[in-house]
Write an enzyme that holds these catalytic residues in place. Structure first.
Site, PDB file in Angstrom:
ATOM      1  N   ASN A  31      -3.736  -6.494  -1.032  1.00  0.00           N
ATOM      2  CA  ASN A  31      -3.899  -5.234  -0.309  1.00  0.00           C
ATOM      3  C   ASN A  31      -5.380  -4.899  -0.189  1.00  0.00           C
ATOM      4  O   ASN A  31      -6.183  -5.155  -1.088  1.00  0.00           O
ATOM      5  CB  ASN A  31      -3.082  -4.090  -0.938  1.00  0.00           C
ATOM      6  CG  ASN A  31      -3.311  -3.883  -2.425  1.00  0.00           C
ATOM      7  OD1 ASN A  31      -3.730  -4.785  -3.137  1.00  0.00           O
ATOM      8  ND2 ASN A  31      -3.026  -2.683  -2.892  1.00  0.00           N
ATOM      9  N   GLU A  76      -7.442  -1.621   0.832  1.00  0.00           N
ATOM     10  CA  GLU A  76      -7.360  -0.190   1.147  1.00  0.00           C
ATOM     11  C   GLU A  76      -8.615   0.268   1.894  1.00  0.00           C
ATOM     12  O   GLU A  76      -9.575  -0.499   2.062  1.00  0.00           O
ATOM     13  CB  GLU A  76      -7.125   0.595  -0.146  1.00  0.00           C
ATOM     14  CG  GLU A  76      -5.793   0.213  -0.787  1.00  0.00           C
ATOM     15  CD  GLU A  76      -5.457   1.008  -2.043  1.00  0.00           C
ATOM     16  OE1 GLU A  76      -6.338   1.689  -2.599  1.00  0.00           O
ATOM     17  OE2 GLU A  76      -4.282   0.926  -2.475  1.00  0.00           O
ATOM     18  N   CYS A 136      -1.276  -3.827   3.384  1.00  0.00           N
ATOM     19  CA  CYS A 136      -0.568  -4.354   2.218  1.00  0.00           C
ATOM     20  C   CYS A 136      -0.892  -5.841   2.000  1.00  0.00           C
ATOM     21  O   CYS A 136      -1.319  -6.541   2.924  1.00  0.00           O
ATOM     22  CB  CYS A 136       0.947  -4.229   2.420  1.00  0.00           C
ATOM     23  SG  CYS A 136       1.571  -2.553   2.293  1.00  0.00           S
ATOM     24  N   GLU A 182       1.219  -8.266   1.630  1.00  0.00           N
ATOM     25  CA  GLU A 182       2.080  -9.123   2.458  1.00  0.00           C
ATOM     26  C   GLU A 182       1.493  -9.258   3.859  1.00  0.00           C
ATOM     27  O   GLU A 182       1.517 -10.336   4.466  1.00  0.00           O
ATOM     28  CB  GLU A 182       3.488  -8.532   2.555  1.00  0.00           C
ATOM     29  CG  GLU A 182       4.227  -8.440   1.230  1.00  0.00           C
ATOM     30  CD  GLU A 182       4.003  -7.118   0.509  1.00  0.00           C
ATOM     31  OE1 GLU A 182       2.892  -6.552   0.606  1.00  0.00           O
ATOM     32  OE2 GLU A 182       4.935  -6.652  -0.170  1.00  0.00           O
ATOM     33  N   CYS A 198       7.196  -3.041   1.050  1.00  0.00           N
ATOM     34  CA  CYS A 198       7.476  -1.779   1.754  1.00  0.00           C
ATOM     35  C   CYS A 198       8.270  -2.073   3.026  1.00  0.00           C
ATOM     36  O   CYS A 198       8.406  -3.228   3.450  1.00  0.00           O
ATOM     37  CB  CYS A 198       6.175  -1.046   2.070  1.00  0.00           C
ATOM     38  SG  CYS A 198       5.272  -1.725   3.476  1.00  0.00           S
ATOM     39  N   CYS A 237       6.376  -4.006   5.754  1.00  0.00           N
ATOM     40  CA  CYS A 237       6.175  -5.425   5.435  1.00  0.00           C
ATOM     41  C   CYS A 237       7.473  -6.220   5.517  1.00  0.00           C
ATOM     42  O   CYS A 237       7.457  -7.403   5.858  1.00  0.00           O
ATOM     43  CB  CYS A 237       5.521  -5.571   4.069  1.00  0.00           C
ATOM     44  SG  CYS A 237       3.756  -5.157   4.121  1.00  0.00           S
TER      45      CYS A 237
HETATM   46  N1  THU Z   1       1.336  -2.331  -1.574  1.00  0.00           N
HETATM   47  C1  THU Z   1       1.335  -3.638  -1.178  1.00  0.00           C
HETATM   48  O1  THU Z   1       0.281  -4.194  -0.864  1.00  0.00           O
HETATM   49  N2  THU Z   1       2.519  -4.290  -1.135  1.00  0.00           N
HETATM   50  C2  THU Z   1       3.701  -3.789  -1.577  1.00  0.00           C
HETATM   51  O2  THU Z   1       4.698  -4.508  -1.575  1.00  0.00           O
HETATM   52  C3  THU Z   1       3.772  -2.410  -2.047  1.00  0.00           C
HETATM   53  C4  THU Z   1       2.533  -1.605  -1.923  1.00  0.00           C
HETATM   54  C5  THU Z   1       0.043  -1.635  -1.666  1.00  0.00           C
HETATM   55  C6  THU Z   1      -0.244  -0.615  -0.616  1.00  0.00           C
HETATM   56  C7  THU Z   1      -1.282   0.237  -1.309  1.00  0.00           C
HETATM   57  O3  THU Z   1      -2.557  -0.352  -1.151  1.00  0.00           O
HETATM   58  C8  THU Z   1      -0.889   0.169  -2.770  1.00  0.00           C
HETATM   59  O4  THU Z   1      -0.035  -0.953  -2.904  1.00  0.00           O
HETATM   60  C9  THU Z   1      -0.167   1.407  -3.274  1.00  0.00           C
HETATM   61  O5  THU Z   1       0.901   1.728  -2.467  1.00  0.00           O
END
Ligand code: THU
Length: 137
Positions: free
Chosen positions: A47, A49, A58, A60, A91, A94
């Site tokens: 991920n 941000e 994310c 994925e 999520c 994804c």
């Molecule tokens: N996140 C992912 O990268 N993948 C997931 O399967 C669940 C959530 C990330 C998004 C965000 O940067 C952080 O986790 C918190 O939600």
């Protein structure tokens, strides 16, 4: 990209390595993901941000982008790793992004730091999904 004789162990290792490089200063929740293609190639992502929060992506999504930009179009399996006790399941967005490159046999492994905790099919996580086949040719 990498290849290995122990596909799931290698997939988890790639996801875990990507998790270490994830950029998550706001949530402080680093996630890694790795996808394997039919030819055995592995692509990973974490991920990433952003100070403008909705612009973060994310793990994925990162991994799928790397795969697609290498010219690959099929996901055989994907491993997602996050810390904590709760299963770090993909999520909703994804799940749909995985769907684009998945088939009925595609498996989604959800892992913690010590390894895979649970394995799903895409149908488990996204039943009755909409995909490329729903659009006119
Ligand atoms: N996140 C992912 O990268 N993948 C997931 O399967 C669940 C959530 C990330 C998004 C965000 O940067 C952080 O986790 C918190 O939600």
């Amino acid at each position: 990209m990498s290849r290995n004789a122990e596909p799931l162990a290698a997939l988890f290792a790639a996801a875990r390595a990507a998790q270490m490089n994830a950029y998550a200063p706001y949530s402080r929740f680093k996630v890694g993901a790795a996808v394997r293609t039919p030819g055995g190639a592995v692509f990973s992502g974490g991920n990433v941000e952003n100070a403008a929060y909705p612009e973060g992506v994310c793990a994925e999504t990162s991994a799928i982008s790397a795969m697609a930009l290498a010219g690959e179009r099929r996901i055989v399996e994907i491993c997602v790793v996050g810390d904590g006790d709760a299963l770090c399941t993909p999520c909703g967005g994804c799940r749909q992004r995985i769907r684009e490159f998945a088939d009925a046999r595609t498996t989604i492994h959800v892992a913690g730091p010590d390894g895979v905790r649970k394995t799903f099919t895409l149908a488990d996580l996204l039943p009755e999904s909409f995909g490329p086949g729903h659009l006119p040719a």
